[in-house]
Design a protein around this motif. Structure first.
Motif, short mmCIF file in Angstrom:
data_model
loop_
_atom_site.label_atom_id
_atom_site.label_comp_id
_atom_site.label_asym_id
_atom_site.label_seq_id
_atom_site.Cartn_x
_atom_site.Cartn_y
_atom_site.Cartn_z
N HIS A 1 91.64 21.44 76.63
CA HIS A 1 92.39 21.41 77.87
C HIS A 1 91.71 20.65 79.00
N GLU A 2 90.48 21.05 79.35
CA GLU A 2 89.88 20.52 80.56
C GLU A 2 89.56 19.03 80.47
N LEU A 3 88.93 18.60 79.37
CA LEU A 3 88.58 17.18 79.24
C LEU A 3 89.81 16.30 79.04
N PRO A 4 90.78 16.68 78.19
CA PRO A 4 92.02 15.88 78.12
C PRO A 4 92.75 15.82 79.46
N SER A 5 92.72 16.91 80.22
CA SER A 5 93.35 16.92 81.53
C SER A 5 92.67 15.92 82.46
N LEU A 6 91.35 15.90 82.40
CA LEU A 6 90.59 14.96 83.22
C LEU A 6 90.90 13.53 82.82
N LEU A 7 91.02 13.30 81.51
CA LEU A 7 91.35 11.96 81.01
C LEU A 7 92.74 11.54 81.47
N GLY A 8 93.69 12.47 81.43
CA GLY A 8 95.03 12.16 81.88
C GLY A 8 95.11 11.89 83.36
N SER A 9 94.24 12.51 84.14
CA SER A 9 94.28 12.32 85.59
C SER A 9 93.91 10.89 85.98
N ILE A 10 93.10 10.22 85.17
CA ILE A 10 92.72 8.84 85.48
C ILE A 10 93.93 7.93 85.32
N LEU B 1 97.07 8.80 85.44
CA LEU B 1 98.14 9.15 86.37
C LEU B 1 97.77 8.85 87.82
N GLY B 2 96.44 8.64 88.05
CA GLY B 2 95.99 8.34 89.40
C GLY B 2 96.14 9.51 90.34
N LYS B 3 96.00 10.74 89.80
CA LYS B 3 96.14 11.94 90.61
C LYS B 3 94.82 12.66 90.72
N ASN B 4 94.82 13.60 91.62
CA ASN B 4 93.64 14.45 91.79
C ASN B 4 93.51 15.34 90.56
N PRO B 5 92.37 15.25 89.81
CA PRO B 5 92.26 16.04 88.59
C PRO B 5 92.29 17.53 88.84
N GLY B 6 91.87 17.95 90.01
CA GLY B 6 91.87 19.38 90.29
C GLY B 6 93.26 19.95 90.45
N ALA B 7 94.24 19.07 90.74
CA ALA B 7 95.60 19.54 90.98
C ALA B 7 96.46 19.54 89.73
N LEU B 8 95.92 19.05 88.61
CA LEU B 8 96.72 18.94 87.39
C LEU B 8 96.84 20.29 86.69
N ASN B 9 97.95 20.46 86.03
CA ASN B 9 98.19 21.67 85.27
C ASN B 9 98.45 21.28 83.82
N CYS B 10 97.79 21.96 82.89
CA CYS B 10 97.94 21.59 81.48
C CYS B 10 99.36 21.76 80.98
N ASP B 11 100.10 22.70 81.59
CA ASP B 11 101.48 22.90 81.16
C ASP B 11 102.35 21.70 81.48
N THR C 1 101.06 18.44 82.05
CA THR C 1 100.53 17.18 81.52
C THR C 1 100.44 17.16 80.00
N GLY C 2 100.55 18.33 79.36
CA GLY C 2 100.39 18.35 77.91
C GLY C 2 99.00 18.00 77.49
N CYS C 3 98.00 18.46 78.28
CA CYS C 3 96.62 18.03 78.02
C CYS C 3 96.03 18.69 76.78
N GLY C 4 96.77 19.60 76.17
CA GLY C 4 96.27 20.17 74.93
C GLY C 4 96.36 19.20 73.77
N GLU C 5 97.13 18.11 73.93
CA GLU C 5 97.25 17.12 72.88
C GLU C 5 96.00 16.26 72.82
N THR C 6 95.77 15.68 71.67
CA THR C 6 94.63 14.79 71.53
C THR C 6 94.86 13.53 72.35
N PRO C 7 93.92 13.17 73.25
CA PRO C 7 94.13 11.99 74.10
C PRO C 7 94.13 10.71 73.28
N LYS C 8 94.96 9.78 73.67
CA LYS C 8 95.03 8.49 72.99
C LYS C 8 93.76 7.70 73.25
#
Length: 431
Positions: free
Chosen positions: A395-404, A406-416, A418-425
């Motif tokens: 969750h946490e590392l894929p979420s951080l990867l997705g935040s880059i 999306l250009g958003k604040n990583p602290g404001a992202l929610n895994c529900d 962003t789907g950050c439970g998926e394996t990042p591309k």
């Protein structure tokens, strides 16, 4: 693109979050199960915040130092690396950015915890004497670090370097974002040292780029033969479906020789620079992916140690000799289904499992009684070590990867969301 004077992307918030995830969710399990003594890969804050590293490897006098001089435009300046037809580079040379030209001794680099090279101290004083850092006021070095290595010499003198050369190469390989393996038309033979080098590169094929340098020395027909001979030599060493990218050109400031493929060489040079630029642009994604890969290895190691310990406790009786019981387990872990149990219960890839032989040495240094079961590594306030590292991986590392992206604040992202439970591309590899 490489020489554009544009402000660097501000990833300070992402970097701070990455360091927090590592220290709170990964490092506790890493230290508790002494992962560093298995892989000898300790991650420091300097390594997390370091710039992308480009590593140059290959036989002696194939043009590695000349290529660095050319890429940085250092020819005929006081900054240039020494080059020659004989083996000239006997040190590991790290080129970094600095306000002025400055040479830094290896012992100073290793003593500075703010740099990413402090773990190199474990290779001994003889190696530190062969490590040198050069700070150069160059725009490209603000975004990337170059590492020039001693050329491989296929004879017995390789054993007389005075330090563990292969182990040092492995340290740099593990941390490199891009690896240039340089050859020239006169040095295509593969000896024991080069074979060992490619064995160390296993698993890093996506970062390897083969360079056939000094190509303008050959006529068209001979160039085709040399290109084929290079692939023939390397084919047994690179056991992957997709071969690494090969760049054919002459990377030095002199003009190409007449009657050669000038347009081809220029296109190859531009492609290589685009490759280098992509590594720089994706530096944060690569850093997060590197920490996540490290976390996966730490988790697997902890699960294996836990399984060894649980098996040991199950086999012990009041009359058992603990040393003999555990020796039997370590000598033949398949007899007790140590590795098969991990694969069956934890959705771990068999390709990520460490070597069974490595645990003989590991437990020879670390008694099994010095470890606790994973179920005992929990606290009311801090939670369980295993749950924390699994949450970081899924969750946490894929979420951080997705935040880059999306250009958003990583602290404001929610895994529900962003789907950050998926394996990042893997955005590193070019399609």
């Amino acid at each position: 693109m490489l020489k554009e004077d544009k402000p660097a992307d501000d990833f300070s918030g992402v970097m701070q979050r990455l360091r927090k995830i590592y220290h709170s969710s990964i490092k506790p399990l890493e230290q508790s199960y002494k992962y560093n003594e298995l892989r000898q890969h300790e991650i420091t804050d300097g390594e997390i915040t370091s710039k992308p590293m480009v590593l140059f490897l290959g036989p002696w006098s194939v043009g590695k130092s000349t290529m660095i001089n050319y890429l940085l435009g250092l020819e005929d300046t006081r900054y240039q690396l020494y080059t020659g037809a004989e083996p000239t580079t006997s040190e590991f040379t790290v080129l970094m950015h600095g306000p002025k030209l400055k040479t830094i001794e290896g012992i100073v680099m290793a003593a500075d915890s703010a740099r990413s090279f402090s773990p190199l101290e474990k290779f001994g004083q003889n190696f530190l004497e062969k490590l040198i850092g050069i700070e150069v006021p160059h725009k490209l070095l603000e975004r990337v670090t170059f590492v020039d290595t001693p050329g491989i010499i296929e004879n017995r003198k390789q054993q007389e370097r005075g330090y563990p050369f292969n182990d040092v190469c492995q340290w740099f390989i593990d941390r490199a974002d891009l690896i240039f393996v340089v050859f020239d038309p006169t040095k295509l033979d593969v000896g024991l040292e080069l074979e060992m080098l490619f064995r160390q590169l296993k698993g890093r094929e996506s970062q390897i780029r083969i360079i056939l340098n000094k190509a303008d020395n050959l006529a068209t027909q001979m160039l085709m033969r040399v290109y084929g001979a290079l692939f023939w030599s390397l084919a047994p060493l690179i056991n992957v479906t997709e071969p690494p990218r090969v760049y054919v050109s002459s990377f030095w400031p002199q003009d190409y020789k007449p009657d050669t493929h000038r347009e081809l060489f220029l296109k190859e040079e531009i492609s290589l620079l685009e490759d280098l630029n992509q590594v720089i642009e994706n530096r944060m994604e690569n850093k997060i992916a590197f920490i996540r890969q490290h976390a996966i290895r730490v988790r697997i190691h902890a699960l294996l140690v836990d399984r060894y310990l649980q098996t040991y406790k199950d086999k012990m009786t009041f009359f058992s000799d603990g040393e003999l019981v555990f020796k039997d387990i370590v000598e033949d872990p398949d007899k007790f289904y140590i590795f098969k149990t991990i694969l069956a219960k934890t959705n771990v890839s068999k390709f990520d499992l460490p070597n069974r032989e490595a645990y003989k040495d590991f437990f020879g240094i670390n008694p099994i009684s010095s470890f606790k079961l994973l179920s005992q590594q929990c606290s009311y306030m801090g939670g369980c070590f295993l749950e924390k590292i699994e949450r970081a991986i899924t969750h946490e590392l894929p979420s951080l990867l997705g935040s880059i992206g999306l250009g958003k604040n990583p602290g404001a992202l929610n895994c529900d969301k962003t789907g950050c439970g998926e394996t990042p591309k893997n955005r590193y590899r070019k399609p």
